[in-house]
Enzyme design. Structure first.
Site, PDB file in Angstrom:
ATOM      1  N   ASP A 304      -6.655 120.458 -44.068  1.00  0.00           N
ATOM      2  CA  ASP A 304      -7.390 119.777 -42.904  1.00  0.00           C
ATOM      3  C   ASP A 304      -6.853 120.083 -41.884  1.00  0.00           C
ATOM      4  OD1 ASP A 304      -9.104 117.778 -42.088  1.00  0.00           O
ATOM      5  OD2 ASP A 304      -7.745 116.268 -42.178  1.00  0.00           O
ATOM      6  N   THR A 306      -7.119 117.866 -38.616  1.00  0.00           N
ATOM      7  CA  THR A 306      -6.394 116.901 -38.022  1.00  0.00           C
ATOM      8  C   THR A 306      -5.257 116.552 -38.846  1.00  0.00           C
ATOM      9  OG1 THR A 306      -8.629 116.225 -36.984  1.00  0.00           O
ATOM     10  CG2 THR A 306      -6.860 114.619 -37.022  1.00  0.00           C
ATOM     11  N   ASP A 535      -4.203 114.156 -44.544  1.00  0.00           N
ATOM     12  CA  ASP A 535      -3.527 112.919 -44.136  1.00  0.00           C
ATOM     13  C   ASP A 535      -4.504 111.784 -43.925  1.00  0.00           C
ATOM     14  OD1 ASP A 535      -4.882 113.663 -42.224  1.00  0.00           O
ATOM     15  OD2 ASP A 535      -3.550 112.943 -40.634  1.00  0.00           O
TER      16      ASP A 535
END
Length: 783
Positions: A304, A306, A535
């Site tokens: 991912d 971010t 996250d």
């Protein structure tokens, strides 16, 4: 319950007296702690093993003969048990300390104050707050809901989020994807829906890995070999050989002891446990031990953007207004969610003044919608992705794409004609401003991507952000294919076409949680071993389906709960160390497996040859003990813990057996021949010494082959083992202690000659195996 009383419970939660009463009644969330077996279980598992039982019986038999020195192999019981217990206890302590740091901590209201508590301190009737990304730790009843949406797919398989209203049930094991609220704990501890699942998923385990299943398969083969060889040896030594009972028993034990690969299972367990401790020092929580091995086999990492490639925090860079001042609208929107995401937090920091607007309806941000909003009376505002809220031909959308190409996150602030919680939302959106947010690329991200590239591991960036913006960030890290980002809204729906697109692409934007999951499955369908890092709550489904799920410690509790590995330091750069640790475990265990299984093969074959020839077994138990020390035991322990960055490959069992079986057959044959050439004309000590010299030389050469490629410490290890073996035959006290006789030079040269033949044959086996492996690799590469 009266309305006022219920509102009071929602607002204040339980009192300290209420909590004490429930603790005394045992109404607590007392679930098994994550990570480990108990100390008693560890002791029993390491002491009461099949191998220790075999050695214990043979040790007792040797003691009955009065030849206590021949019982040296009994020390293996102590070493195997002691080393295994020490390493697993160290791993247990490390895992438990890290698990406390990494566990989800629900926010509980008590006496009017909300605080984060460990899950096991939750009691019945506690009031627990909920926000995006929160894991629901116990079953309960919803008390308050502010556009609360819960994902129960991990429990029910249903992918669509469920909207919760006051009075609805929430289940442990689910997680919040949007909105917020509070619920009252109605079932805690083992009564909770997901307690058993969580218990099973969080156990410290050394099983269910390709490596250990391969070793178990090998041990099954060995068991079948031991039965005929052992039976023939016992019969031959006790009934066919005209030797005193004590000598026959010593020969029988000497033949049986080396057949058991006593250190193989031990060193596998130790290697895993040491890996956990090493990674623990880097703040890496391994929630399932096979994950260390699994990540070493990964060939695709889906990251991912971010929180993985970029840091979590954001900063408001610029607001480009189209029609009047929008500062109050932004400030009001930033305050509508009790648990704002990183974008809203950055806006709130830039506009600290509260305009005092009262929200009449709220649409919290969700990864599926890509926008959030609030209605203030008849004034309806939305904030989200420009390419979702605006039509393709919009000039404002084109401007957002241009700005996003610079790596900024761009949000559209718009005015809409419908209330934000209506089914028709967001309705017709009138652009009011572009909100530009800066994300800082992690300084270690580029080096990590370069490491994976050098190791043949493909990194794919899969993000919910705008594809052009994601591509700009990826391009700054020199990620392959970053110049051609793919908008996930254009992805094909058929599995075959999706697999083609995902395999060929490198950067994907505007990916929904369901698409992330589908993309992981598409890569797996093409034979890839996939690791997923993330996250946010939008990563949970993909993390769960990936071969290895890696969560950031600062991420949502839901991601940490489903991941096998949690990077508590939030550093993407820790992943190469995890990969390296897995490669060390797999590569080194393969090395030592060659040593142990070669020993088992030559021991079984030599016992069969001796039994068929109906002669005395050439070795005493003390001889096989010293053989194990210098050619296997000490070297294997060092090699199992040494650095090793060879890429993990499948086919562990076949690869080990291809070297161990022919090498063991060569050692057994040349040892038997050298023994039979002097048997009958030499004393039993001289014949045994001749066989021992042959076996030691060829065994050390197998060690030299297994240790390749050479480094200074490996050469030193081989040199020390060789020196120790030579001193065994040279030093008078050693010859006396081990009952060796090198007085006849002719017998010694016979041993050396056949050892040289054995060395040539074993070396030939290794070169042939290399040639076959190279040819197979070339064929696979061409295909």
């Amino acid at each position: 319950m009266p309305v006022n009383a219920q509102n009071d419970v929602i607002e204040n939660g339980l009192s300290a007296a209420d909590v004490a009463q429930r603790v005394a009644a045992g109404q607590t969330n007392d679930v098994p702690a994550r990570a480990s077996r108990t100390v008693g279980q560890i002791v029993r598992a390491n002491v009461f093993t099949r191998i220790n039982a075999i050695f214990g019986v043979l040790f007792a038999i040797i003691l009955s003969t009065g030849y206590f020195v021949d019982g040296l192999f009994g020390l293996l019981i102590i070493f195997n048990s002691g080393i295994g217990m020490i390493q697993e206890l160290r791993a247990k302590r490390t895992l438990e300390q890290l698990a406390i740091v990494g566990q989800a901590r629900p926010r509980v209201r008590r006496d009017g104050v909300a605080s984060d508590l460990p899950p096991n301190e939750v009691v019945l009737d506690d009031v627990i707050e909920l926000g995006p990304g929160d894991q629901i730790v116990v079953d309960g009843e919803t008390l308050a809901a502010d556009s609360l949406e819960v994902d129960e797919s991990l429990l029910t398989g249903e992918s669509d989020p469920v909207v919760k209203h006051p009075g609805d049930q929430v289940l442990s094991g689910s997680f919040v994807v949007a909105g917020g609220g509070a619920y009252r704990a109605t079932k805690v501890g083992k009564d909770a829906y997901a307690a058993k699942l969580a218990d099973e998923a969080s156990k410290f385990t050394l099983v269910k890995s390709e490596l250990r299943s391969g070793i178990d398969k090998i041990l099954k083969y060995i068991t079948w070999m031991l039965i005929p060889a052992g039976a023939l040896t016992i019969y031959n030594q006790l009934f066919n050989v005209n030797a005193p009972w004590a000598d026959a028993v010593r020969g029988m034990v000497a033949a049986l002891v080396p057949m058991v690969p006593e250190g193989l299972v031990l060193l596998t367990s130790v290697a895993f446990a040491v890996g956990v401790v090493r990674l623990g020092r880097r703040q890496c929580l391994v929630q399932e031990l096979p994950a260390i091995e699994g990540l070493a086999r990964v060939d695709v990492v889906c990251a991912d953007k971010t929180g993985t490639l970029t840091e979590n925090g954001m900063r408001l860079a610029e607001v480009r207004q189209f029609d009047g001042d929008v500062s109050q609208a932004l400030a009001a929107l930033a305050r509508t969610e009790a648990r704002p995401n990183a974008s809203l937090q950055a806006i709130a920091e830039a506009y600290p003044e509260d305009p005092g607007w009262t929200a009449t309806a709220v649409a919290p941000f969700s990864s599926a919608r890509k926008w959030s909003g609030a209605s203030f009376g008849g004034d309806h505002w939305v904030l989200g992705a420009p390419d979702v809220l605006l039509p393709p031909d919009s000039t404002e959308r084109a401007e957002a794409e241009r700005i996003g190409a610079q790596g900024l996150r761009v949000l559209l602030l718009g005015h809409t004609d419908v209330q934000v919680d209506s089914p028709d939302a967001p309705g017709n959106v009138t652009p009011k401003a572009l909100v530009m947010l800066e994300q800082k690329v992690r300084p270690d991200a580029k080096g990590t991507i370069e490491y994976f590239d050098s190791q043949g591991v493909t990194v794919k960036v899969i993000s919910g952000d705008n594809a052009v913006s994601v591509g700009a960030v990826a391009a700054s890290l020199d990620l392959p294919n970053a110049q051609n980002p793919v908008d996930a809204r254009t992805l094909p729906e058929t599995s075959e076409e999706l697999a083609d697109t995902v395999e060929n692409g490198g950067v994907f934007g505007r990916v929904t949680p369901a698409q992330k999951r589908a993309m992981v499955g598409a890569l797996q369908s093409r034979g890839h071993t996939v690791a997923m890092t993330g996250d946010g709550v939008n990563d949970v489904l993909a993390l769960k389906d990936a071969d290895i799920g890696v969560a950031m410690g600062a991420g949502s509790p839901a991601t940490r709960s489903v991941a096998q590995i949690v990077l508590l330091d939030n550093k993407f750069a820790t992943l190469p160390h995890v990969v390296g640790e897995g490669r060390r475990v797999i590569g080194n265990i393969e090395r030592v497996s060659n040593l142990f299984l070669t020993k088992t093969v030559y021991s079984v074959l030599l016992a069969l040859m001796v039994g068929i020839a109906q002669v005395n077994y050439p070795f005493l138990p003390r001889h096989v003990t010293v053989i194990a020390w210098f050619t296997i035991g000490i070297p294997a322990f060092v090699l199992s813990l040494a650095p090793n960055n060879e890429r993990a490959r499948t086919g562990f069992v076949s690869r080990v057996l291809r070297l161990a079986i022919p090498s063991g057959a060569v050692i057994a044959t040349v040892t038997f021949v050298s023994y039979m050439l002097v048997h009958g004309k030499a004393t039993p000590q001289q014949a045994g010494t001749t066989a021992l010299i042959t076996l030691m030389i060829v065994g050390l050469w197998v060690l030299a082959i297994v240790a390749r490629p050479y480094k200074w410490w490996k050469i030193g290890l081989i040199g020390v083992m060789t020196l120790g073996s030579v001193l065994l035959f040279v030093l008078p006290f050693a010859r006396k202690f081990f009952e060796l006789d090198t007085s006849d030079a002719g017998y010694t040269w016979t041993a050396i000659l056949w050892a040289a033949i054995g060395v040539v044959l074993v070396e030939a086996v290794w070169w042939i195996q290399r040639a076959i492996a190279s040819r197979r690799a070339a064929v696979a590469g061409g295909a």
